[in-house]
Design a protein around this motif. Structure first.
Motif, short mmCIF file in Angstrom:
data_model
loop_
_atom_site.label_atom_id
_atom_site.label_comp_id
_atom_site.label_asym_id
_atom_site.label_seq_id
_atom_site.Cartn_x
_atom_site.Cartn_y
_atom_site.Cartn_z
N CYS A 4 -13.18 98.35 11.15
CA CYS A 4 -12.47 97.08 11.36
C CYS A 4 -10.95 97.22 11.39
O CYS A 4 -10.27 96.35 11.94
CB CYS A 4 -12.91 96.04 10.34
SG CYS A 4 -12.54 96.47 8.63
N THR A 5 -10.41 98.27 10.83
CA THR A 5 -8.95 98.46 10.82
C THR A 5 -8.46 99.26 12.02
O THR A 5 -7.25 99.33 12.25
CB THR A 5 -8.49 99.15 9.52
OG1 THR A 5 -9.32 100.30 9.31
CG2 THR A 5 -8.58 98.21 8.34
N GLY A 6 -9.35 99.86 12.76
CA GLY A 6 -8.97 100.54 13.99
C GLY A 6 -7.89 101.59 13.87
O GLY A 6 -7.11 101.81 14.80
N GLY A 7 -7.79 102.25 12.73
CA GLY A 7 -6.81 103.31 12.54
C GLY A 7 -5.56 102.89 11.77
O GLY A 7 -4.64 103.69 11.60
N LEU A 8 -5.53 101.65 11.29
CA LEU A 8 -4.34 101.18 10.57
C LEU A 8 -4.10 101.92 9.26
O LEU A 8 -2.94 102.09 8.85
CB LEU A 8 -4.44 99.68 10.29
CG LEU A 8 -4.37 98.75 11.50
CD1 LEU A 8 -4.63 97.31 11.08
CD2 LEU A 8 -3.02 98.88 12.19
N ILE A 9 -5.16 102.36 8.58
CA ILE A 9 -4.98 103.10 7.33
C ILE A 9 -4.34 104.46 7.63
O ILE A 9 -3.35 104.84 7.00
CB ILE A 9 -6.32 103.28 6.58
CG1 ILE A 9 -6.94 101.92 6.27
CG2 ILE A 9 -6.11 104.09 5.29
CD1 ILE A 9 -8.40 102.00 5.85
N ALA A 10 -4.88 105.13 8.62
CA ALA A 10 -4.28 106.41 9.04
C ALA A 10 -2.85 106.20 9.49
O ALA A 10 -1.96 107.00 9.18
CB ALA A 10 -5.11 107.04 10.15
N GLY A 11 -2.59 105.11 10.20
CA GLY A 11 -1.25 104.80 10.65
C GLY A 11 -0.29 104.57 9.50
O GLY A 11 0.85 105.03 9.53
N ALA A 12 -0.75 103.85 8.47
CA ALA A 12 0.10 103.60 7.31
C ALA A 12 0.46 104.90 6.60
O ALA A 12 1.60 105.08 6.15
CB ALA A 12 -0.60 102.65 6.34
N ILE A 13 -0.49 105.80 6.53
CA ILE A 13 -0.24 107.09 5.87
C ILE A 13 0.70 107.95 6.71
O ILE A 13 1.67 108.51 6.21
CB ILE A 13 -1.57 107.83 5.59
CG1 ILE A 13 -2.41 107.03 4.58
CG2 ILE A 13 -1.31 109.25 5.11
CD1 ILE A 13 -3.84 107.52 4.44
N THR A 14 0.43 108.02 8.01
CA THR A 14 1.22 108.92 8.86
C THR A 14 2.57 108.33 9.25
O THR A 14 3.39 109.03 9.85
CB THR A 14 0.43 109.33 10.12
OG1 THR A 14 0.07 108.16 10.86
CG2 THR A 14 -0.82 110.12 9.74
N ALA B 108 -13.32 91.36 10.49
CA ALA B 108 -11.95 90.89 10.36
C ALA B 108 -11.78 89.47 10.91
O ALA B 108 -10.91 88.75 10.48
CB ALA B 108 -10.99 91.84 11.06
N GLY B 109 -12.60 89.09 11.87
CA GLY B 109 -12.52 87.76 12.46
C GLY B 109 -11.51 87.74 13.61
O GLY B 109 -10.98 88.76 13.99
N PRO B 110 -11.23 86.58 14.15
CA PRO B 110 -11.86 85.33 13.75
C PRO B 110 -13.30 85.26 14.27
O PRO B 110 -13.63 85.85 15.29
CB PRO B 110 -11.00 84.25 14.42
CG PRO B 110 -10.42 84.92 15.61
CD PRO B 110 -10.26 86.38 15.24
N ARG C 183 -7.19 92.57 7.96
CA ARG C 183 -6.96 93.99 8.24
C ARG C 183 -5.88 94.56 7.31
O ARG C 183 -6.01 95.67 6.79
CB ARG C 183 -6.63 94.21 9.71
CG ARG C 183 -7.87 94.03 10.57
CD ARG C 183 -7.61 93.84 12.07
NE ARG C 183 -6.63 94.69 12.66
CZ ARG C 183 -6.88 95.64 13.57
NH1 ARG C 183 -8.12 95.87 13.96
NH2 ARG C 183 -5.91 96.35 14.09
N GLN C 184 -4.81 93.81 7.10
CA GLN C 184 -3.74 94.29 6.21
C GLN C 184 -4.23 94.38 4.76
O GLN C 184 -3.88 95.32 4.04
CB GLN C 184 -2.51 93.39 6.33
CG GLN C 184 -1.79 93.52 7.67
CD GLN C 184 -1.42 94.96 8.02
OE1 GLN C 184 -0.95 95.74 7.19
NE2 GLN C 184 -1.65 95.34 9.28
N ALA C 185 -5.03 93.40 4.33
CA ALA C 185 -5.59 93.45 2.97
C ALA C 185 -6.52 94.65 2.82
O ALA C 185 -6.56 95.29 1.76
CB ALA C 185 -6.33 92.15 2.66
N THR C 186 -7.24 94.97 3.88
CA THR C 186 -8.15 96.12 3.87
C THR C 186 -7.36 97.42 3.74
O THR C 186 -7.72 98.30 2.96
CB THR C 186 -9.02 96.13 5.14
OG1 THR C 186 -9.78 94.91 5.19
CG2 THR C 186 -9.96 97.32 5.17
N VAL C 187 -6.27 97.54 4.48
CA VAL C 187 -5.42 98.73 4.39
C VAL C 187 -4.90 98.87 2.97
O VAL C 187 -4.97 99.96 2.37
CB VAL C 187 -4.25 98.66 5.41
CG1 VAL C 187 -3.24 99.77 5.15
CG2 VAL C 187 -4.77 98.73 6.83
#
Length: 158
Positions: A23-33, A99-101, A140-144
């Motif tokens: 559901c985050t589509g790579g946002l966690i990896a993006g936040a780290i990198t 993630a919705g909506p 998505r941001q809360a998930t990250v």
């Protein structure tokens, strides 16, 4: 917890990290990198948005997907373990959710996210968090943020 905190601990403990994201589509990896120096401890990220990608890239069982659906703790567990076995990381996090909506149901409402945390030599941890129908970006941001907290907490315990 921030990605900066995570990286500092991972570097201090020489632990490689990987992500398995739906559901985050790579946002966690993006936040780290986004953090300079992340290549010292970030091995890879798997973006597995479809069920087929979860099966092909992470080895999630088709039977598990059929029995529980993509948004489930059993799938989050298999995603985290699949990322661990298919990377050089010693610690992985997985996320799968709605993630919705829309797209939710009474059984699996919008804003529900299942997390998995796999660490070499330890039992895989799974949990479900219902963030609520906050809107796609907020979920998505809360998930990250929650995934980064899970990783950081695990590193503090090693």
């Amino acid at each position: 917890m921030s990605a900066q905190d995570l990286l500092a601990l991972a570097i201090e403990r020489s632990v490689m990290v990987a992500t398995a994201e739906s559901c985050t589509g790579g946002l966690i990896a993006g936040a780290i990198t986004d953090i300079p120096g992340s290549s010292a401890v970030f091995d890879r990220g798997f973006v597995t948005y479809t069920n087929a990608a979860k099966e092909q890239m992470l080895g999630v069982s088709g039977d598990t997907l059929a029995a529980f659906g993509a948004v489930s703790e059993p799938v989050a567990l298999e995603m985290a373990e699949g990322a661990l076995s298919r990377s050089d990381a010693a610690l992985t996090v997985s996320v799968t959710g709605i993630a919705g909506p829309g797209g939710g149901s009474a059984d699996k409402p919008e804003g529900r996210v299942c997390f998995g945390l796999a660490e070499r030599g330890k039992a895989t941890f799974v949990e479900t968090v219902d963030f609520g129908a906050l809107g796609r970006d907020a979920v998505r941001q809360a998930t990250v943020a929650h995934a980064l907290t899970l990783l950081t907490t695990a590193l503090r315990q090693t």
